[in-house]
Enzyme design. Structure first.
Site, mmCIF file in Angstrom:
data_model
loop_
_atom_site.group_PDB
_atom_site.id
_atom_site.type_symbol
_atom_site.label_atom_id
_atom_site.label_comp_id
_atom_site.label_asym_id
_atom_site.label_seq_id
_atom_site.Cartn_x
_atom_site.Cartn_y
_atom_site.Cartn_z
ATOM 1 C CE LYS A 120 -10.293 2.018 8.952
ATOM 2 N NZ LYS A 120 -10.245 1.036 7.875
ATOM 3 C CG ASN B 111 -7.794 -1.954 7.689
ATOM 4 O OD1 ASN B 111 -8.128 -2.768 6.831
ATOM 5 N ND2 ASN B 111 -7.817 -0.667 7.466
ATOM 6 C CB THR C 7 -7.587 0.931 -0.422
ATOM 7 O OG1 THR C 7 -6.760 2.031 -0.063
ATOM 8 C CG2 THR C 7 -6.885 0.059 -1.438
ATOM 9 C CG ASP D 28 -10.894 0.890 3.538
ATOM 10 O OD1 ASP D 28 -10.140 1.769 3.973
ATOM 11 O OD2 ASP D 28 -10.497 -0.142 2.980
ATOM 12 N N GLY E 122 -6.242 4.520 5.580
ATOM 13 C CA GLY E 122 -4.868 4.473 6.061
ATOM 14 C C GLY E 122 -3.927 5.341 5.256
ATOM 15 C CG ASP E 123 -4.089 5.974 0.998
ATOM 16 O OD1 ASP E 123 -2.993 5.404 0.970
ATOM 17 O OD2 ASP E 123 -5.023 5.688 0.233
ATOM 18 C CE LYS F 55 9.777 2.028 -11.447
ATOM 19 N NZ LYS F 55 10.555 0.889 -11.907
#
Length: 967
Positions: free
Chosen positions: A657, A679, A342, A340, A588-589, A478
Site C-alpha cells: 500500500k 494494516n 472490507t 481498503d 487483502g482478499d 456443510k
C-alpha cells in the site's frame, strides 16, 4: 535445550526469519524452548532483559507544547510578531495591542481545534492484550502481556487477543480474526504444517498468529517468535513513526508569501527613510510603520483559522471528523483514492447472496444488506420469487434448515449488530432468518443432539438432530467441496432421492457451478442432508464417530457467501470519476473476490491489457487488477513505465500500500487513503489525506487526518466536496484581503511624493486607519466569503492541484488592488488640490493641528471611506471571479442576499467608519482625520468607477481565459 537458542536469539528479528516455513522442531530449537514445557522462569527473565518488554515504543500521549509550537511557527505569524515588536519599540501601543490580540486569537483557535483532535487514546499501546496464558516449566500461568518473551509457550481459546507473533504448534478448529492486519473479513483457519516460500503474505501464513488479532473459534498452542516492535504490529508502528508529515501546497505558499511580505515590508520601510533622506524623526518612523503594516494582511490567519474551524464543524455534521486542519486543503486536491475493501467499500459483514439447487433453471439471488434479517428472493434473471412458494420445494426447505441448524452462531438483534459467532455462520443464520426459518423456530421441533465441529482435516461440519417423532435422526452437513465426496444422492424439488454414484456428468456440473460462483468473488459452501437411525448405525448416539454420520448423504445445493458492497459505494465511485478522481482498491482478499467487488462498485469494467518495457522484453500486465506479489516484483522503474497503475491490488500487504502511494506521488498525484485496519495505518499516514473509518482500529484513526464516523464511503465524496468548497472560499477571501493590502501599498508608496513644508512625507492613511481597514472593515466580509455555499459544479471539475496562488489569482490580486489604490489616491489628490488649499502644512502625521491640517485630515477621511466602500463592494466581486455581478452566477440578482452574513458585514462595515470620522477627539487624535461634507460625492463616484473597471476586467477574463473555472 534452552541454552541452544541463545546465539540465534540475537539476530532472529533482524534476519527476517521465515518462521512459517520452519517445522515445529526447528522453531523450538531456534528459540531454545521446549514445545511441551515452555521456557523456565530464569530463562524468561534473561530473555526479557535481552528483548525488552512486549510493548510498542514511541507512542507518547498528546503534547500540548508541540501543538502550541505548531500554531506559532508558521510564516504569517512570524510576520505579525515582527510587526508587533517594531510597534512596541516605537511606542505605538495601540497598534501593538491590536497585533497582540490578533496573534493570541489565531493561536488560541488553532490550538484548541488541534488539541481536541489529538486528545485520543494511545491507540497502539492499548491494542495489546492485557494478559496472556503462558506455560513455563510445564506450569500454566496468566501473566501481563508486556512480560511475554520470544520462546514462551502460549495457549489460546475463543475470545483471546493474541499478545505477540507466534508459530502455532497445536490447533483444534482454531480460527483467528486477522481483519485488522490483512483486511479479510473471513477468519483465518489455522494449521501447524510448515508453509514453504519466502514471499508468503501474512494472510496465507496459516501456521502463524499475530499480535492483536482475536481468536473467534477453537483452541491452540503456539511458541512466541516476536514481541514488541519486532511484531507485525510493531513494524507498522515503526513505519508510522518514521513517516514524515509533509506540508501542504497552501501551507508552503502562505509561508513563502509571509516571508516575502516580511522582506518587502523591510524594503518599504527602507524606501520611506531613503525618500526622506534618512531622517529618523517620529513622523518618518510612523510613516514607515504605516507602510510596513499596510502590506501585512493582519486578518488573514484569523479568517483562515475561523473558516477552517467552521468547516470542521460542518463536516462533523456530515459524519467526517477532521483531526488535522491541513486536511481541509488537501481534500480539494485529491486526484486518487486508495481504498481498503472490507468495511469501506463493503459492509464488512458476510452475507448469503446466491443459492444454487440442482434441477433449477437458475440460481436464487438473496437480497438484503449486512445483518438485516429481511431480504427478497429472485432468480438470476431478476424475476421475483415468493418466499412461501420457494419453501414448498422440499430440497430448498432442507437447504435452509441446514443453514440454520448446522450452525453455532447466535443472533439476538441482527439489525442492532447483536450477533455472535463465526462470520460465515452468522451469514447462514441471517439467511435462514430471512426465510423465517431461523434456529429458534426450528429448535421448537428439532433437538440438536450431537455436533461434529469443523476441522482443518475434514473441512466440514455436521449437526445431528432428533425429530419430534423420534423415529429417525437428521444429519445436516456443510463445508467445502469435499462434502460432495460423501454424497451418494441428490434430491429433487419434490423430495425424491436420486443416486449420483459414478455420475461424472453431475459431479462436473456441480464443479463448474462452484467455479462460476467463485469467479463472482463468492465463498462457496456445499450443503448436504441425511436420515439415519441409531439402530442402523448399530451403536448408541453417544458413541458415534464422525464417519458414522458423514456418509451416504444427499446433496442439497450450493450457497455463495460474500462481503457485499455498501449500497452507496457504486454511486460514490461514480461521483469520484465525475470529479476527476480515480479510485483504487487495495485489499487483502483474493484476486477473484477483489475483481468481483471492484466491478460491482464501478472501479473497473473489464480488465484491459498494459505493457511495460523490461530491457528488450515486453512483459504483458493487467492495468486493472494485480496481486501484491505481482506488483511488488516490479522495480520502481517498471512501475513507472506502466501506462496506468493498477486499479485493484489483491492480497495486499502494508508495504504494498505504501509503495502504491509512492508510485502515485512519483506521477505527481495527490492521494487519499481510506481504511480501518491496523494494516492501513502506514499508508494512512503516508498519503496526502488519510481517511479512517470510525468503526476501525484506533491505530488507523490515530494515523489519519479524517475519521468517518458513519463508515460510509459516500461521506468521502461529501468530504472532498466540502474540502473543495472551503479551498475555493479561501481563495476568495485571500483575494479580498490581499488586494486591499496592494491598494494600501500603492496609496502609501505614491504618497511618499506628497511632502509638507519641512520636506517630510505625509501619509494618505494613518497606521490606525490601516489597521481599522484591515481588521474591522475587511475581516468580516472575508469571513462571510469563507462560508459561501459550494457551486453546483464543485464536484464536476477536475481536482485543483496547483495550490493556492495560481497565475489567475495573483493577477486578480494585483489588478483589483491597483484599481482600489489608484481610485483611493485619486480621492486624496482631488480633496487636497482641485478643491482644497493645496497646502500639506506641517506635523500632520503626529499632531491634531486642525488649523493647518484640516485639508489633510478631510482628505484622509475621504480616502478611508473610499477604501471602505470599495473593499466592501469588492467582497461581492470575489464571489465569482469571472461572472458579472449583474448575473445570478456572479452573485447578483437572486443571489445577492443569499449569504446573509455577507450582507450584514457589508452593511455594518459601511457604517462603522462614520463614528471615527465625526466623533471629536477619536477622529483627530487617534485616526488623524475629521468630518467631511461634499467629499461624499467623491466617495460614491470612486465606488461606481471601481464597479465599471471590475466588470470590464471580468469581461476580458471571460473572453480570453479558457481554462475551467473551479472556484
Amino acid at each position: 535445550m534452552e541454552g541452544s537458542g541463545d546465539k540465534r536469539h540475537e539476530n532472529l528479528d533482524e534476519d527476517g526469519y521465515n518462521w512459517h516455513a520452519q517445522s515445529v522442531e526447528s522453531v523450538s530449537k531456534a528459540l531454545g524452548t521446549n514445545p511441551n514445557l515452555g521456557v523456565s522462569d530464569g530463562r524468561s527473565a534473561e530473555l526479557l532483559k535481552q528483548h525488552g518488554y512486549n510493548e510498542l515504543k514511541g507512542q507518547a500521549g498528546v503534547n500540548p507544547w508541540k501543538i502550541l509550537l505548531r500554531q506559532v511557527s508558521n510564516g504569517l505569524t512570524a510576520v505579525l510578531v515582527v510587526a508587533m515588536v517594531v510597534s512596541f519599540a516605537v511606542k505605538d501601543y495601540a497598534e501593538a495591542g491590536v497585533l497582540v490580540i490578533v496573534i493570541a486569537f489565531n493561536t488560541i483557535v488553532g490550538f484548541v481545534q488541534e488539541y481536541r483532535a489529538e486528545k485520543t487514546m494511545d491507540a497502539l499501546r492499548k491494542m495489546a492484550s492485557p494478559s496472556a496464558k503462558v506455560i513455563r516449566d510445564g506450569s500454566h500461568h496468566r501473566i501481563s502481556s508486556r512480560d511475554v518473551v520470544p520462546g514462551d509457550l502460549l495457549t489460546f481459546e475463543v475470545g483471546d487477543v493474541v499478545p505477540a507473533d507466534c508459530r502455532l504448534i497445536e490447533v483444534l478448529n482454531l480460527e483467528v480474526d486477522e481483519a485488522l492486519l490483512t483486511g479479510e473479513a473471513v477468519p483465518s483457519l489455522k494449521t501447524v504444517q510448515p508453509i514453504g516460500g519466502k514471499d508468503v503474505s501474512i494472510g496465507d501464513r496459516t501456521n502463524m498468529s499475530y499480535s492483536s488479532t482475536t481468536v473467534v473459534k477453537g483452541r491452540g498452542k503456539a511458541i512466541v517468535v516476536s514481541t514488541g516492535m519486532s511484531t507485525e504490529i510493531g513494524k507498522i508502528s515503526k513505519a508510522i513513526n518514521e513517516t514524515k508529515t509533509q506540508s501542504t501546497p497552501m501551507q508552503r505558499k502562505l509561508n513563502l508569501m509571509a516571508y516575502m511580505l516580511l522582506a518587502f515590508a523591510l524594503l518599504l520601510a527602507l524606501i520611506v527613510f531613503a525618500v526622506n533622506k534618512f531622517n529618523f524623526s517620529t513622523e518618518v518612523v510612523i510613516y514607515a510603520i504605516a507602510l510596513s503594516i499596510a502590506i501585512i494582511p493582519e486578518g488573514l490567519i484569523a479568517v483562515i483559522t475561523i473558516v477552517q474551524a467552521l468547516g470542521v464543524r460542518r463536516m462533523a455534521k456530515q459524519h467526517a471528523l477532521v483531526r488535522k486542519l491541513v486536511a481541509l486543503e488537501s481534500l480539494q486536491a485529491v486526484t486518487n483514492i486508495c481504498s481498503d475493501k472490507t468495511g469501506t467499500l463493503t459492509e464488512g459483514k458476510m452475507v448469503v447472496t446466491n443459492v444454487w439447487l440442482p434441477g433449477h433453471e437458475s440460481e436464487y439471488i438473496v437480497a438484503g444488506q449486512g445483518y438485516e434479517t429481511v431480504g427478497d428472493l429472485s432468480t438470476s434473471a431478476g424475476v421475483a420469487v415468493v418466499r412461501s412458494a420457494a419453501l414448498e420445494d422440499v430440497n430448498y426447505r432442507l437447504l435452509v434448515e441446514c443453514c440454520a441448524l448446522c450452525n453455532t452462531a447466535n443472533i439476538v438483534e441482527a439489525s442492532e449488530g447483536k450477533v455472535w459467532g463465526d462470520p460465515t455462520e452468522i451469514a447462514l443464520q441471517v439467511f435462514a432468518y430471512k426465510m423465517e426459518m431461523g434456529m429458534p423456530i426450528l429448535r421448537k421441533h428439532k433437538e440438536l443432539v450431537e455436533e461434529f465441529p469443523f476441522s482443518s482435516d475434514t473441512k466440514r461440519m455436521s449437526m445431528v438432530c432428533q425429530t419430534e417423532s423420534g423415529n429417525f435422526l437428521e444429519i445436516f452437513t456443510k463445508g467445502s467441496e469435499v462434502v460432495l465426496s460423501i454424497c451418494d444422492n441428490v434430491m429433487d424439488r419434490t423430495g425424491d432421492i436420486h443416486s449420483i454414484s459414478g455420475d461424472e456428468g453431475f459431479l462436473k456440473l456441480v464443479s463448474t457451478q462452484q467455479e462460476e460462483m467463485a469467479k463472482q468473488g463468492l465463498r462457496v459452501l456445499v450443503l448436504a442432508y441425511g436420515q439415519v437411525s441409531e439402530r442402523s448405525i448399530g451403536k448408541p448416539l453417544s458413541k458415534w464417530e464422525r464417519n458414522d454420520a458423514e456418509k451416504s448423504l444427499t446433496f442439497l445445493g450450493l450457497v455463495g457467501i460474500r462481503d457485499t458492497p455498501r449500497v452507496e459505494s457504486e454511486q460514490s465511485v461514480r461521483n469520484c470519476h465525475r470529479a476527476g478522481i480515480t479510485v483504487h482498491m487495495l485489499t487483502g482478499d483474493h484476486k477473484a473476490t477483489a475483481m468481483s467487488i471492484a466491478k460491482e462498485v464501478g472501479i473497473i469494467e473489464e480488465p484491459h491489457g498494459s505493457e511495460i518495457a523490461n530491457g528488450n522484453e515486453i512483459v504483458p500486465l493487467s492495468a486493472s487488477v494485480m496481486t501484491a506479489t505481482e506488483f511488488d516484483q516490479l522495480t520502481d522503474e517498471q512501475v513507472d513505465a506502466l501506462v496506468d497503475l493498477p486499479l485493484v491490488i489483491a492480497r495486499c500487504t502494508p508495504s504494498t500500500k505504501v509503495r502504491m502511494i509512492d508510485a502515485l506521488h512519483r506521477r505527481k498525484k495527490f492521494v487519499a487513503m481510506t481504511g480501518d485496519g491496523v494494516n492501513d495505518a502506514p499508508s494512512l499516514k503516508k498519503a496526502d489525506v488519510g481517511i479512517a473509518m470510525g468503526a476501525g482500529s484506533d491505530v488507523a484513526k490515530t494515523s489519519s487526518d479524517i475519521v468517518l464516523t458513519d463508515n460510509n464511503f459516500a461521506t468521502i465524496v461529501q468530504a472532498i466536496g466540502e474540502g473543495r468548497r472551503i479551498f475555493s472560499n479561501i481563495k476568495k477571501f485571500v483575494l479580498h484581503l490581499l488586494s486591499t493590502n496592494v491598494g494600501q501599498v500603492i496609496v502609501l508608496l505614491i504618497g511618499l511624493a506628497f511632502k509638507d513644508r519641512t520636506g517630510t512625507s505625509v501619509f494618505p492613511l494613518s497606521p490606525v486607519q490601516i489597521l481599522f481597514l484591515n481588521l474591522v472593515t475587511g475581516t468580516p466580509p472575508a469571513m462571510a466569503l469563507g462560508i459561501e455555499p459550494a457551486s453546483s459544479s464543485v464536484m464536476q471539475v477536475p481536482p485543483h492541484v496547483k495550490g493556492l496562488f495560481t497565475v489567475e489569482l495573483i493577477m486578480d490580486i494585483f489588478i483589483f488592488g491597483t484599481f482600489i489604490g489608484i481610485l483611493a489616491l485619486a480621492s486624496w489628490v482631488l480633496v487636497i488640490y482641485p478643491f482644497g488649499n493645496s497646502d500639506l502644512a506641517t506635523l500632520c502625521n503626529t499632531t491634531a493641528n486642525l488649523q493647518e491640517c484640516s485639508t489633510i485630515f478631510r482628505a484622509r477621511s475621504t480616502v478611508q471611506l473610499s477604501f471602505t466602500w470599495m473593499i466592501l463592494f469588492h467582497a461581492y466581486n470575489c464571489r465569482h471571479l469571472r461572472a458579472s455581478l449583474l448575473t445570478a452566477e456572479g452573485g447578483g440578482a437572486s443571489r445577492f442576499f443569499s449569504n446573509k452574513v455577507l450582507v450584514a458585514s457589508v452593511f455594518i462595515g459601511a457604517l462603522l467608519p462614520i463614528p471615527t470620522i465625526y466623533i471629536g477627539t477619536l477622529n483627530t487624535e487617534v485616526f488623524k482625520q475629521e468630518g467631511i461634507t461634499w467629499e461624499w460625492i467623491i466617495v460614491i463616484v470612486s465606488v461606481f468607477v471601481f464597479f465599471l473597471l471590475s466588470e470590464f476586467y471580468k469581461l476580458l477574463k471571460r473572453r480570453f481565459i479558457k481554462t475551467p473555472y473551479n472556484m
